[in-house]
Design an enzyme around this catalytic site. Structure first.
Site, short mmCIF file in Angstrom:
data_model
loop_
_atom_site.label_atom_id
_atom_site.label_comp_id
_atom_site.label_asym_id
_atom_site.label_seq_id
_atom_site.Cartn_x
_atom_site.Cartn_y
_atom_site.Cartn_z
N ARG A 1 -4.74 0.81 5.28
CA ARG A 1 -3.92 1.01 4.09
C ARG A 1 -4.30 0.00 2.99
O ARG A 1 -4.22 0.30 1.81
CB ARG A 1 -2.43 0.92 4.43
CG ARG A 1 -1.94 2.15 5.23
CD ARG A 1 -0.49 2.03 5.62
NE ARG A 1 0.45 2.00 4.53
CZ ARG A 1 0.97 3.07 3.94
NH1 ARG A 1 0.63 4.28 4.34
NH2 ARG A 1 1.82 2.95 2.95
N CYS B 1 12.75 4.19 1.56
CA CYS B 1 12.83 5.63 1.28
C CYS B 1 13.58 6.31 2.42
O CYS B 1 13.22 7.40 2.84
CB CYS B 1 11.44 6.21 1.06
SG CYS B 1 10.38 6.12 2.50
N GLY C 1 2.06 1.95 -5.33
CA GLY C 1 2.97 2.50 -6.36
C GLY C 1 3.80 1.44 -7.07
O GLY C 1 3.86 1.40 -8.31
N ASP D 1 9.25 -3.41 -0.40
CA ASP D 1 9.41 -1.96 -0.28
C ASP D 1 9.14 -1.67 1.19
O ASP D 1 8.02 -1.36 1.58
CB ASP D 1 8.38 -1.29 -1.21
CG ASP D 1 8.61 0.20 -1.35
OD1 ASP D 1 9.75 0.65 -1.12
OD2 ASP D 1 7.66 0.90 -1.71
N ALA E 1 0.83 -1.22 0.00
CA ALA E 1 0.00 0.00 0.00
C ALA E 1 0.86 1.27 0.00
O ALA E 1 1.92 1.27 0.63
CB ALA E 1 -0.90 0.01 1.23
N PRO E 2 0.43 2.31 -0.69
CA PRO E 2 -0.84 2.46 -1.41
C PRO E 2 -0.85 1.85 -2.82
O PRO E 2 -1.87 1.90 -3.49
CB PRO E 2 -1.02 3.98 -1.48
CG PRO E 2 0.38 4.52 -1.45
CD PRO E 2 1.18 3.58 -0.60
C1 SAM Z 1 7.01 2.00 2.18
S1 SAM Z 1 5.39 1.47 2.44
C2 SAM Z 1 5.04 0.63 0.92
C3 SAM Z 1 4.79 1.55 -0.25
C4 SAM Z 1 4.27 0.78 -1.47
N1 SAM Z 1 5.16 -0.29 -1.85
C5 SAM Z 1 4.09 1.68 -2.66
O1 SAM Z 1 4.93 1.69 -3.57
O2 SAM Z 1 3.07 2.37 -2.73
C6 SAM Z 1 5.61 0.11 3.53
C7 SAM Z 1 4.35 -0.67 3.86
O3 SAM Z 1 4.70 -1.77 4.72
C8 SAM Z 1 3.64 -1.99 5.62
N2 SAM Z 1 4.17 -2.69 6.83
C9 SAM Z 1 4.37 -2.19 8.07
N3 SAM Z 1 4.85 -3.15 8.88
C10 SAM Z 1 4.97 -4.27 8.15
C11 SAM Z 1 5.41 -5.59 8.42
N4 SAM Z 1 5.85 -5.94 9.63
N5 SAM Z 1 5.38 -6.49 7.41
C12 SAM Z 1 4.96 -6.15 6.18
N6 SAM Z 1 4.53 -4.90 5.86
C13 SAM Z 1 4.54 -3.98 6.83
C14 SAM Z 1 3.11 -0.61 5.93
O4 SAM Z 1 1.76 -0.68 6.37
C15 SAM Z 1 3.28 0.12 4.60
O5 SAM Z 1 2.09 0.09 3.86
#
Ligand code: SAM
Length: 300
Positions: free
Chosen positions: A143, A235, A120, A182, A117-118
């Site tokens: 999300r 990021c 990309g 990501d 999420a979201p």
């Molecule tokens: C950097 S964002 C991803 C952005 C997405 N790939 C994009 O390009 O739009 C990281 C995501 O990892 C999720 N997240 C948080 N803790 C996590 C966990 N322990 N395992 C997997 N995902 C997790 C978050 O909710 C968040 O949506």
């Protein structure tokens, strides 16, 4: 009057091996918060000859993924009705840069975006490869709702949205040719976009994220088919969440290697002997990020 350098800023520059003008540039970008740069990726709804209905830059950017455009400064792509119609998705250009390693990955049979999420990276995958079996996974329920909405708006019928934890995927026995991790991170580059992110330079925030990233990756390797790939990206700038996480996995998994990405040669990290790549605000393509492509050897 010159602003004093904080402990967190000093520690970050030292870990990155940045001195003099390079360190000043990064700190100035993090303080100014003006480094975001938007990009649009065309969705499957946009026909092959579709052109974005706003002015775009035509600078040659060799690593720019297929069907991605850079709107001219001042253009607001979300204001056009084509956005609501799902013709394209808007994101920061650093996200597009982070997906450039896919240029050396053959079209996968099955792929999993573990932290989706979201949406990309899933959109960038859809723009690069022919429709294939792709799962967009997001653990956070709210999300995940946004992810679902974006997938529907952009018309990705071959994408399944799920909400398992990485360890649940690891136990599922399912294998994929390509995983995107990501990862959730301290998000230091948000500062360069002008988004407040208190504590993102603190040791506890960085170390806590590094621990979580290692756990997610250890699950991801269990879901990768022999000969398959994991694209890791963040990021954030801190090497503890980037190069050191990659080194940790490579040390524990001898049947894995990091892969060269010729299109990103100019961005190669000098902090490790294996191929890993970093984008900084000074490059002019958004707030920055990190990426590294891991490959599981076919005979393993
Ligand atoms: C950097 S964002 C991803 C952005 C997405 N790939 C994009 O390009 O739009 C990281 C995501 O990892 C999720 N997240 C948080 N803790 C996590 C966990 N322990 N395992 C997997 N995902 C997790 C978050 O909710 C968040 O949506």
């Amino acid at each position: 009057m010159q602003q004093e350098i904080t402990t967190g800023e000093r520690r970050l520059c030292s870990r990155l091996g940045l001195e003099g003008a390079s360190a000043e540039h990064l700190l100035a970008a993090m303080r100014a918060g003006e480094s975001s740069r938007s990009a649009v990726v065309l969705s499957p709804r946009a026909a092959a000859d579709y052109e974005p209905p706003f002015a775009c830059c035509h600078e040659p950017v060799p690593w720019l993924p297929p069907r991605v455009y850079l709107p001219k400064p001042g253009v607001k792509p979300t204001a056009h009705p084509d956005y609501a119609a799902g013709m394209y998705y808007c994101l920061d250009v650093s996200s597009c840069w982070e997906s450039a390693p896919l240029s050396v990955v053959p079209a996968p049979g099955r792929s999993l975006d573990l932290c989706a999420a979201p949406g990309g990276k899933t959109m960038l995958m859809a723009a690069r490869y022919l429709p294939h079996n792709h799962t967009a996974n997001e653990v956070n329920p709210s999300r995940r709702g946004i992810l679902k909405q974006n997938v529907e708006q952009c018309g990705l019928p071959h994408v399944t949205v799920c909400g398992l934890r990485p360890d649940q995927w690891a136990r599922s026995g399912e294998l994929f040719d390509l995983l995107l991790v990501d990862a959730p991170c301290s998000g230091q580059s948000l500062l360069a976009k002008g988004i407040r992110n208190p504590g993102c330079l603190s040791t506890s925030m960085v170390n806590g994220n590094a621990k979580r990233q290692k756990g997610i990756l250890l699950s991801a390797v269990q879901c990768t088919a022999p000969g398959g790939y994991i694209l890791y990206s963040t990021c954030t700038y801190d090497p503890e969440e980037n190069e050191k996480v990659m080194a940790y996995i490579l040390k524990r998994k001898p049947d894995w290697e990091a892969v060269e990405v010729p299109l990103l040669e100019g961005y190669r990290s000098h902090l490790v002997p294996f191929p890993a790549y970093r984008l900084l605000p000074e490059h002019g393509y958004g707030a920055g990020g990190f990426c590294c492509l891991l490959h599981r050897m076919p005979q393993s």
